[in-house]
Design an enzyme around this catalytic site. Structure first.
Site, PDB file in Angstrom:
ATOM      1  N   ALA A  71       0.533  -1.294  -0.160  1.00  0.00           N
ATOM      2  CA  ALA A  71      -0.165  -0.030   0.163  1.00  0.00           C
ATOM      3  C   ALA A  71       0.671   1.125   0.248  1.00  0.00           C
ATOM      4  O   ALA A  71      -0.141   2.288  -0.506  1.00  0.00           O
ATOM      5  CB  ALA A  71      -0.918  -0.139   1.318  1.00  0.00           C
ATOM      6  N   THR A  72       1.961   0.980   0.517  1.00  0.00           N
ATOM      7  CA  THR A  72       3.680   2.014   0.574  1.00  0.00           C
ATOM      8  C   THR A  72       3.067   2.755  -0.658  1.00  0.00           C
ATOM      9  O   THR A  72       3.372   3.620  -1.128  1.00  0.00           O
ATOM     10  CB  THR A  72       4.162   1.978   1.579  1.00  0.00           C
ATOM     11  OG1 THR A  72       3.480   2.096   2.363  1.00  0.00           O
ATOM     12  CG2 THR A  72       5.474   3.282   1.703  1.00  0.00           C
ATOM     13  N   ASN A 152      -5.266   3.768  11.077  1.00  0.00           N
ATOM     14  CA  ASN A 152      -4.552   2.033  11.400  1.00  0.00           C
ATOM     15  C   ASN A 152      -4.399   2.506  13.179  1.00  0.00           C
ATOM     16  O   ASN A 152      -3.987   1.110  13.564  1.00  0.00           O
ATOM     17  CB  ASN A 152      -3.113   2.279   9.810  1.00  0.00           C
ATOM     18  CG  ASN A 152      -2.417   3.691  10.872  1.00  0.00           C
ATOM     19  OD1 ASN A 152      -2.791   4.596  10.214  1.00  0.00           O
ATOM     20  ND2 ASN A 152      -1.652   3.464  11.631  1.00  0.00           N
ATOM     21  N   HIS A 202       0.044  -7.647   3.046  1.00  0.00           N
ATOM     22  CA  HIS A 202      -0.292  -8.571   4.899  1.00  0.00           C
ATOM     23  C   HIS A 202      -1.268  -8.033   5.993  1.00  0.00           C
ATOM     24  O   HIS A 202      -1.145  -8.166   6.943  1.00  0.00           O
ATOM     25  CB  HIS A 202       1.567  -8.221   5.035  1.00  0.00           C
ATOM     26  CG  HIS A 202       1.421  -7.044   5.201  1.00  0.00           C
ATOM     27  ND1 HIS A 202       1.617  -6.275   6.425  1.00  0.00           N
ATOM     28  CD2 HIS A 202       1.995  -5.538   4.894  1.00  0.00           C
ATOM     29  CE1 HIS A 202       2.407  -5.034   6.686  1.00  0.00           C
ATOM     30  NE2 HIS A 202       2.040  -4.500   5.339  1.00  0.00           N
ATOM     31  N   CYS A 327       5.594   1.605  11.471  1.00  0.00           N
ATOM     32  CA  CYS A 327       6.652   2.412  10.856  1.00  0.00           C
ATOM     33  C   CYS A 327       6.880   3.846  11.354  1.00  0.00           C
ATOM     34  O   CYS A 327       8.697   4.312  11.206  1.00  0.00           O
ATOM     35  CB  CYS A 327       5.970   2.954   8.829  1.00  0.00           C
ATOM     36  SG  CYS A 327       4.671   3.572   9.646  1.00  0.00           S
TER      37      CYS A 327
END
Length: 378
Positions: A71-72, A152, A202, A327
Site C-alpha cells: 500500500a505504501t 490504522n 499483509h 512504521c
C-alpha cells in the site's frame, strides 16, 4: 511467545495462502513475462487469476488492478503519479487529512515542496473527519482528495460514502487508502466514484511485499497517472519490473478468502472485543475513537495514570500489542493521529493499540488488568 494482538501492523499468513506461495516458489516458478514456454504461461495464468480475485472484491475490472510492493508504494503512485497532470492542467490543490498514514503524509509534503497547495483536514475528537468540512475545502483547481478508509491506529472508519457523494459533480480524483479495510468493508470500496484504492496483502493474511493500486476508469478514461520508475513496461507501464508471481498469487487468494469469510471474521472479532472490554473494565479505560464507528478488531485505549510504554512492558509475556503505527514505533514519538484528535498529552502517551485476528490466541485479560492497576500503585 506471547499471544499476537498486533494485526494492524501485519497479519500472519493464512496456511492456505502459504501453501500456494511455496508451491509457486519451488515448483511452478516461471516468469509471467516469458511467452515462449509453459512455465511462463502457467505463471501468467496465476497472475491473471489473482488480478481477477482482487478486482472482484471491490467491483473493479481486472485490468484496473496494478500490482505494487504494498500500500505504501500504491499511495506514492496515486499521489506523485498525478503530479504531472496537475502541473499541466493548473490543478495544484490537494485535500487530505491530518490522520493519514505516513505513506500519504510524506508524498503530500513532497508535492507541497513542488509548489502544490496541500490542505490537511483535522479530525473531530472521535477520530472521524467531518465530511462537510472536508468537502468545503474542495475547489475547482483541486487535483486530488485522499482519505484513508479506516485509521490504522484508532480503527475509526471515515465517511467515504458521504465524501464520494459530495464529489459526484467535481473533477477532483478521489483516492482511498484501504489497507485496513480491504477484505472487511469491500461493499463501500465498490463505489464507482472512488478513482484510486491502495491495498496491501499483509493486512489480509497474505504475504508481505505485495499490494495493489486500483485505478478505476471514469467511463473510458483512466486516471492520468505517470510511473515513478521505468524499465520494462509491466503493469500497463505504471510499475516496471518482474512480477513476484508467488506473492501476487498469494495476495489474490488471501483477498478472496477475506472477502468470502468477512462476515464470520467480523462476528468473531466483535465477540473478542466485548470480552476484552469487560475484562479491562476495572482499569477504567478511555477509548480513543468513536466505539460505534470503528473497525471491530481494533481498540485504541488509554489507561489513566499509566504510561503506554509501561503497559506494554508489563504485558510483554502476555500479549504483543503496540502504541501506534509500525512504521514509526521503533523510536517512540507521540501519535500524530491522537494529537490531531486534540487529546490531552497524558492520554496520548498512555495509549495502547490492540488489534486482533478473527482466530487470535486467547489472552488472560484479567491478569492484564491487574498489571495495569499495579502500575498505578508503583
Amino acid at each position: 511467545m506471547p499471544a499476537y494482538w498486533d494485526v494492524s501492523a501485519t497479519t500472519p499468513v493464512d496456511p492456505r495462502v502459504a501453501e500456494t506461495v511455496l508451491r509457486l516458489m519451488t515448483e511452478e516458478f516461471g516468469n509471467a513475462g516469458s511467452r515462449t514456454h509453459e512455465y511462463g504461461a502457467a505463471a501468467l495464468s496465476e497472475v491473471s487469476t489473482a488480478r481477477r480475485r482482487v478486482a472482484e472484491c471491490v467491483g473493479a475490472a481486472p485490468e484496473e488492478v496494478v500490482f505494487t510492493s504494498g500500500a505504501t508504494e500504491a499511495d506514492n503512485l496515486a499521489l506523485l503519479g498525478l503530479r504531472a497532470h496537475g502541473e499541466s492542467t493548473g490543478r495544484r490543490h490537494v485535500v487530505t487529512t491530518a490522520i493519514e498514514h505516513k505513506a500519504i503524509l510524506e508524498p503530500a509534503a513532497h508535492l507541497a515542496k513542488a509548489g502544490f497547495e496541500v490542505e490537511f483536514i483535522p479530525p473531530q475528537k472521535n477520530g472521524i473527519v467531518d465530511a462537510p468540512r472536508l468537502l468545503a475545502a474542495v475547489r475547482d483547481d483541486t487535483l486530488l482528495v485522499s482519505v484513508m478508509h479506516a485509521n490504522n491506529e484508532t480503527g475509526a472508519v471515515q465517511p467515504i460514502a458521504e465524501i464520494s457523494r459530495g464529489l459526484a459533480q467535481r473533477e477532483a480524483y478521489l483516492h482511498v487508502d484501504a489497507a485496513q479495510t480491504f477484505g472487511k468493508l469491500d461493499d463501500e470500496l465498490a463505489d464507482s466514484r472512488i478513482d484510486l484504492i491502495s491495498l496491501s496483502a499483509h493486512k489480509v493474511f497474505g504475504p508481505k511485499g505485495v499490494g495493489a493500486l486500483v485505478t478505476r476508469r471514469r467511463g473510458w478514461r483512466r486516471p492520468p497517472l505517470e510511473p515513478l520508475a521505468y524499465g520494462g513496461g509491466q503493469e500497463r507501464g505504471l510499475r516496471p519490473g518482474t512480477l513476484p508471481v508467488p506473492l501476487v498469487a498469494g495476495f489474490g487468494l488471501a483477498a478472496q478468502l477475506a472477502h468470502d469469510e468477512r462476515e464470520q471474521r467480523r462476528q468473531s472479532s466483535e465477540t473478542m472485543r466485548a470480552a476484552v472490554l469487560e475484562a479491562l473494565e476495572p482499569t477504567e479505560p478511555q477509548l480513543n475513537g468513536d466505539p460505534e464507528r470503528t473497525l471491530p478488531h481494533i481498540l485504541n485505549v488509554s489507561f489513566p495514570g499509566a504510561d503506554g510504554e509501561a503497559v506494554m512492558l508489563a504485558w510483554r509475556d502476555l500479549v504483543a500489542v503496540s502504541n501506534g503505527s509500525a512504521c514509526t514505533s521503533a523510536s517512540y514519538q507521540p501519535s500524530h493521529v491522537l494529537t490531531a484528535m486534540n487529546l490531552p498529552e497524558s492520554r496520548v502517551r498512555g495509549a495502547v493499540r490492540l488489534s486482533w485476528a478473527h482466530d487470535a490466541e486467547p489472552v488472560d485479560w484479567a491478569e492484564a488488568a491487574r498489571r495495569v492497576n499495579g502500575l498505578r500503585g508503583s
